[in-house]
Scaffold this motif. Structure first.
Motif, PDB file in Angstrom:
ATOM      1  N   UNK A 403       0.866  -1.178   0.000  1.00 39.37           N
ATOM      2  CA  UNK A 403       0.000   0.000   0.000  1.00 39.37           C
ATOM      3  C   UNK A 403       0.899   1.223   0.000  1.00 39.37           C
ATOM      4  N   UNK A 404       0.851   1.980  -1.079  1.00 34.43           N
ATOM      5  CA  UNK A 404       1.697   3.167  -1.225  1.00 34.43           C
ATOM      6  C   UNK A 404       0.915   4.380  -0.748  1.00 34.43           C
ATOM      7  N   UNK A 405       1.430   5.026   0.272  1.00 27.13           N
ATOM      8  CA  UNK A 405       0.753   6.178   0.854  1.00 27.13           C
ATOM      9  C   UNK A 405       0.183   5.831   2.217  1.00 27.13           C
ATOM     10  N   UNK A 406       0.516   6.651   3.226  1.00 26.39           N
ATOM     11  CA  UNK A 406       0.037   6.379   4.588  1.00 26.39           C
ATOM     12  C   UNK A 406      -1.087   7.348   4.949  1.00 26.39           C
ATOM     13  N   UNK A 407      -2.112   7.396   4.084  1.00 30.67           N
ATOM     14  CA  UNK A 407      -3.283   8.205   4.373  1.00 30.67           C
ATOM     15  C   UNK A 407      -4.180   7.472   5.373  1.00 30.67           C
ATOM     16  N   UNK A 408      -5.113   8.153   6.014  1.00 34.81           N
ATOM     17  CA  UNK A 408      -6.014   7.453   6.948  1.00 34.81           C
ATOM     18  C   UNK A 408      -6.748   6.287   6.302  1.00 34.81           C
ATOM     19  N   UNK A 409      -7.206   6.468   5.059  1.00 32.65           N
ATOM     20  CA  UNK A 409      -7.906   5.382   4.368  1.00 32.65           C
ATOM     21  C   UNK A 409      -6.967   4.207   4.124  1.00 32.65           C
ATOM     22  N   UNK A 410      -5.730   4.483   3.708  1.00 33.54           N
ATOM     23  CA  UNK A 410      -4.763   3.421   3.437  1.00 33.54           C
ATOM     24  C   UNK A 410      -4.393   2.675   4.713  1.00 33.54           C
ATOM     25  N   UNK A 411      -4.239   3.407   5.817  1.00 33.92           N
ATOM     26  CA  UNK A 411      -3.900   2.768   7.086  1.00 33.92           C
ATOM     27  C   UNK A 411      -5.051   1.889   7.574  1.00 33.92           C
ATOM     28  N   UNK A 412      -6.287   2.352   7.390  1.00 39.50           N
ATOM     29  CA  UNK A 412      -7.448   1.548   7.787  1.00 39.50           C
ATOM     30  C   UNK A 412      -7.504   0.254   6.973  1.00 39.50           C
ATOM     31  N   UNK A 413      -7.230   0.351   5.675  1.00 45.09           N
ATOM     32  CA  UNK A 413      -7.201  -0.854   4.831  1.00 45.09           C
ATOM     33  C   UNK A 413      -6.073  -1.781   5.269  1.00 45.09           C
ATOM     34  N   UNK A 414      -4.897  -1.218   5.536  1.00 46.33           N
ATOM     35  CA  UNK A 414      -3.758  -2.035   5.948  1.00 46.33           C
ATOM     36  C   UNK A 414      -4.048  -2.754   7.256  1.00 46.33           C
ATOM     37  N   UNK A 425       2.568  -4.119   3.456  1.00 45.27           N
ATOM     38  CA  UNK A 425       3.655  -3.171   3.653  1.00 45.27           C
ATOM     39  C   UNK A 425       3.144  -1.791   3.259  1.00 45.27           C
ATOM     40  N   UNK A 426       3.142  -0.881   4.222  1.00 45.25           N
ATOM     41  CA  UNK A 426       2.750   0.501   3.961  1.00 45.25           C
ATOM     42  C   UNK A 426       4.017   1.278   3.631  1.00 45.25           C
ATOM     43  N   UNK A 427       4.056   1.891   2.470  1.00 44.39           N
ATOM     44  CA  UNK A 427       5.248   2.597   1.997  1.00 44.39           C
ATOM     45  C   UNK A 427       4.938   4.081   1.863  1.00 44.39           C
ATOM     46  N   UNK A 428       5.802   4.922   2.429  1.00 47.67           N
ATOM     47  CA  UNK A 428       5.637   6.369   2.300  1.00 47.67           C
ATOM     48  C   UNK A 428       6.998   7.032   2.496  1.00 47.67           C
ATOM     49  N   UNK A 429       7.206   8.119   1.767  1.00 51.27           N
ATOM     50  CA  UNK A 429       8.483   8.827   1.878  1.00 51.27           C
ATOM     51  C   UNK A 429       8.512   9.772   3.071  1.00 51.27           C
ATOM     52  N   UNK A 460      10.396  -7.198  -2.690  1.00 57.03           N
ATOM     53  CA  UNK A 460       9.049  -7.104  -3.249  1.00 57.03           C
ATOM     54  C   UNK A 460       8.461  -8.462  -3.632  1.00 57.03           C
ATOM     55  N   UNK A 461       9.272  -9.522  -3.552  1.00 53.43           N
ATOM     56  CA  UNK A 461       8.805 -10.824  -4.048  1.00 53.43           C
ATOM     57  C   UNK A 461       7.569 -11.380  -3.332  1.00 53.43           C
ATOM     58  N   UNK A 462       7.348 -11.098  -2.018  1.00 55.94           N
ATOM     59  CA  UNK A 462       6.152 -11.701  -1.388  1.00 55.94           C
ATOM     60  C   UNK A 462       4.839 -11.029  -1.773  1.00 55.94           C
ATOM     61  N   UNK A 463       4.876  -9.940  -2.534  1.00 53.21           N
ATOM     62  CA  UNK A 463       3.665  -9.145  -2.728  1.00 53.21           C
ATOM     63  C   UNK A 463       3.037  -9.414  -4.094  1.00 53.21           C
ATOM     64  N   UNK A 464       1.743  -9.708  -4.035  1.00 55.94           N
ATOM     65  CA  UNK A 464       0.989 -10.053  -5.247  1.00 55.94           C
ATOM     66  C   UNK A 464       0.373  -8.829  -5.906  1.00 55.94           C
ATOM     67  N   UNK A 465       0.040  -7.825  -5.104  1.00 53.15           N
ATOM     68  CA  UNK A 465      -0.691  -6.668  -5.634  1.00 53.15           C
ATOM     69  C   UNK A 465      -0.183  -5.388  -4.984  1.00 53.15           C
ATOM     70  N   UNK A 466      -0.461  -4.273  -5.661  1.00 51.85           N
ATOM     71  CA  UNK A 466      -0.074  -2.950  -5.159  1.00 51.85           C
ATOM     72  C   UNK A 466      -1.267  -2.020  -5.255  1.00 51.85           C
ATOM     73  N   UNK A 467      -1.515  -1.260  -4.192  1.00 49.83           N
ATOM     74  CA  UNK A 467      -2.559  -0.235  -4.177  1.00 49.83           C
ATOM     75  C   UNK A 467      -1.892   1.112  -3.940  1.00 49.83           C
ATOM     76  N   UNK A 468      -2.000   2.015  -4.909  1.00 50.02           N
ATOM     77  CA  UNK A 468      -1.461   3.371  -4.773  1.00 50.02           C
ATOM     78  C   UNK A 468      -2.580   4.262  -4.234  1.00 50.02           C
ATOM     79  N   UNK A 469      -2.404   4.749  -3.004  1.00 56.33           N
ATOM     80  CA  UNK A 469      -3.498   5.455  -2.327  1.00 56.33           C
ATOM     81  C   UNK A 469      -3.022   6.759  -1.703  1.00 56.33           C
ATOM     82  N   UNK A 470      -2.048   7.417  -2.314  1.00 53.92           N
ATOM     83  CA  UNK A 470      -1.637   8.722  -1.800  1.00 53.92           C
ATOM     84  C   UNK A 470      -2.696   9.759  -2.174  1.00 53.92           C
ATOM     85  N   UNK A 471      -2.509  10.985  -1.710  1.00 49.58           N
ATOM     86  CA  UNK A 471      -3.473  12.045  -1.999  1.00 49.58           C
ATOM     87  C   UNK A 471      -3.260  12.668  -3.372  1.00 49.58           C
TER      88      UNK A 471
END
Length: 616
Positions: A403-414, A425-429, A460-471
């Motif tokens: 999950x790219x982006x640590x927005x409230x919605x992304x954190x709730x999903x994570x 894995x929540x990823x944010x710069x 990145x090998x264990x991850x099947x999908x990516x959700x980009x959820x930044x603002x």
């Protein structure tokens, strides 16, 4: 001309068809490609590559092998060496010497080959092969350190094994005239070093030309591959098979020079590698004759067993003695050593040359080379998962979600996915934005997902999908487009429905990831609903509780996000696709608060009763 065109088309169909079938059935691709070629060649006699291509067959295969090794070199990053604890250098030096010695002894004492042929074949046996090792590592999801060790060994030892075979051949060829080992080896090592310098020089030239605009974008891939072929051919004019050293060094050097243009070239070079591997395996197996296999007997069967259970384990355990690599990882690496395309190609090449020198056992190498490849691929391909579990080097077995982006919605999903035991894995710069994920104890990575360093710091090998959820919707699109090739275009998702094709202000649909939710909720919409109290809910389906029943328990405005299958696979609801639910699946939805849900359920039940009364 017509016959050659037909053979090329059939080789392509058989090779790519075998690759596709391997993907569908999760079986080793090399076995299916060898079977396809063997079926089309010696069994059914549909075509004979040697008859169709004549003298061109050998250079075609040689250039194909060179391109495969170059592509493998491009995947090596020196930063990976930090986690292998010196294991790569040990495997490439001590391991080569020990493996060569043990392989030669086994070939002579067990297989019964004469010493010159046994020594040459022992040198060839130090190779493994990226074309078979890499798919096995992906298939079994191995932890990073043993996976890096096997990958480096496969790519580095391929040209080394070829060089060992050349040294052995040249010595036996020149020893007839009284040449000693010290007269033969130094010139060959000098030729290999010169080839390596040529490869490095070509890499430096590419690294200088490409970023400065000296080569237009549409010519970069052709220039790169023509340069690889040129380095290979020029190196081979210095010494036979020295070109493999040159192209491998060129690939490794380019991979570590941080050339910006190389990132966009990766999809093309991998496509070329897949085509080359598919074609070469089919051509070589179709070139087999029954006479090549007639030499095989029980002694060769015993030799293959010794190769699996004595030569390889002793080679690895001796070479890694005293290293910092844990014993469980050493035992796993000691078992995994599938041979691939280089062994087959080099065995066939030197079989003819040894026969010309008068060694009758030279002809045995063709059939024995194929037997080694098939045996090791079957033995290791079908046991790699079991061995990984036995020696505790297995990575995450359930497909994960980035999950790219640590927005409230992304954190709730994570948080919900984490509760469902899905690796996330929540990823944010921004360290500040990651505060919510850190407080909840969620796995997180602080860094820029688009930075190349992330590929080596984050597995990145264990991850099947990516959700980009930044603002930032444009940034989400950039992330999805960047990872579409690595993860799969159908496995990268972002918020927001694609714009109209006629809207010149909208981002192109070809760049975007799949839009989450059937309604195509955007970034601002999910943020607003989250403030209104919307939550993620999970509902387990069964034989008695179908998908429609689950929808009835939710508010009518609820939006389905994904189906979590029993084996952990995720299937997302998008604006284009609706996954098919099955008993045992878990439905994840984004719904209004419980209060609204109760009201709407009451309305739904009332409407249902009214419908029944009207029917009566």
């Amino acid at each position: 001309m017509q016959e050659q065109a037909i053979v090329i088309a059939m080789v392509g169909i058989l090779g790519i068809g075998a690759q596709w079938l391997a993907w569908r059935t999760n079986r080793p691709a090399i076995v299916l490609m060898l079977a396809a070629g063997f079926l089309a060649g010696p069994i059914l006699g549909i075509f004979d590559p040697e008859h169709a291509f004549g003298d061109l067959l050998e250079p075609m295969v040689a250039i194909g092998v060179a391109l495969v090794l170059f592509e493998g070199g491009l995947s090596l990053d020196f930063r990976e060496l930090r986690i292998t604890g010196g294991g790569v250098w040990r495997m490439a030096t001590i391991g080569v010497a020990v493996g060569w010695f043990l392989g030669a002894v086994a070939a002579h004492e067990i297989a019964g080959l004469v010493w010159p042929v046994a020594i040459l074949f022992g040198g060839i046996l130090v190779v493994t092969g990226p074309t078979v090792v890499m798919p096995l590592l992906r298939q079994a999801t191995i932890q990073q350190r043993p996976a890096s060790l096997l990958k480096w060994e496969a790519i580095v030892n391929d040209p080394t094994g070829a060089l060992c075979a050349v040294i052995a051949y040249e010595y036996f060829r020149l020893s007839v005239d009284g040449a000693t080992l010290f007269e033969v080896v130094p010139p060959l090592l000098f030729a290999a070093a010169l080839s390596a310098l040529m490869g490095y020089g070509a890499a430096r030239a590419i690294a200088w030309l490409f970023p400065r605009g000296m080569v237009p974008e549409y010519l970069k891939v052709p220039v790169l591959f023509v340069t690889v072929i040129a380095v290979f051919v020029l190196s081979n004019t210095i010494e036979h098979e020295a070109g493999l050293v040159g192209v491998t060094v060129m690939g490794v050097a380019l991979a570590n020079m941080n050339v910006q243009s190389m990132r966009s070239i990766h999809p093309f070079k991998e496509t070329i590698a897949v085509l080359m591997v598919s074609g070469i395996f089919v051509l070589l197996s179709a070139s087999l004759t029954w006479d090549d296999l007639a030499y095989l007997n029980w002694r060769f069967g015993a030799f293959l067993l010794a190769l699996l259970f004595l030569v390889r384990p002793l080679t690895v355990l001796i070479s890694l003695l005293g290293s910092s690599i844990p014993w469980n990882e050493r035992f796993f690496v000691a078992w995994i050593a599938p041979r691939g395309i280089v062994l087959v190609a080099i065995s066939g090449l030197f079989a003819f040359r040894l026969s010309e020198l008068g060694y009758a056992d030279g002809n045995v190498l063709i059939g024995l080379g194929f037997a080694v490849v098939v045996t090791t691929v079957l033995a290791h391909g079908f046991t790699v998962d079991l061995a990984a579990k036995l020696f505790r080097v297995k990575g995450e077995t359930r497909p994960g979600l980035i999950i790219v982006g640590s927005t409230p919605w992304a954190v709730a999903l994570a948080e919900l996915m984490h509760d469902l035991k899905i690796p996330i894995m929540v990823v944010d710069s921004s360290w500040q934005r990651l505060a919510a994920a850190r407080r909840k104890g969620l796995p997180h990575y602080h860094g820029e997902i688009l930075n190349e360093a992330t590929e080596h710091n984050l597995d990145l090998s264990p991850y099947q999908a990516l959700v980009a959820a930044t603002e930032n919707e444009a940034y989400n699109t950039l992330v999805c487009n960047e990872f579409a090739y690595e993860i799969g275009r159908d496995s990268v998702y972002q918020l927001g429905e694609p714009g109209d094709e006629d809207d010149h202000n909208a981002l192109p649909d070809s760049l975007r990831g799949r839009a989450l939710f059937e309604s195509g909720f955007g970034v601002e919409e999910v943020a607003e609903r989250l403030r209104e109290g919307w939550v993620f809910r999970r509902t387990k389906l069964s034989e008695n509780f179908k998908f429609e029943d689950a929808k009835d328990t939710l508010p009518s405005s609820a939006n389905m996000l994904l189906l979590l299958k029993k084996d952990g696979r995720m299937r997302f609801f998008t604006h284009l696709a609706t996954p098919t639910p099955s008993p045992g699946d878990t439905v994840v939805s984004f719904s209004p608060p419980q209060r609204a849900s109760a009201e709407e359920k009451s309305q739904h039940r009332a409407a249902k009763r009214a419908g029944k009364a009207q029917t009566a």
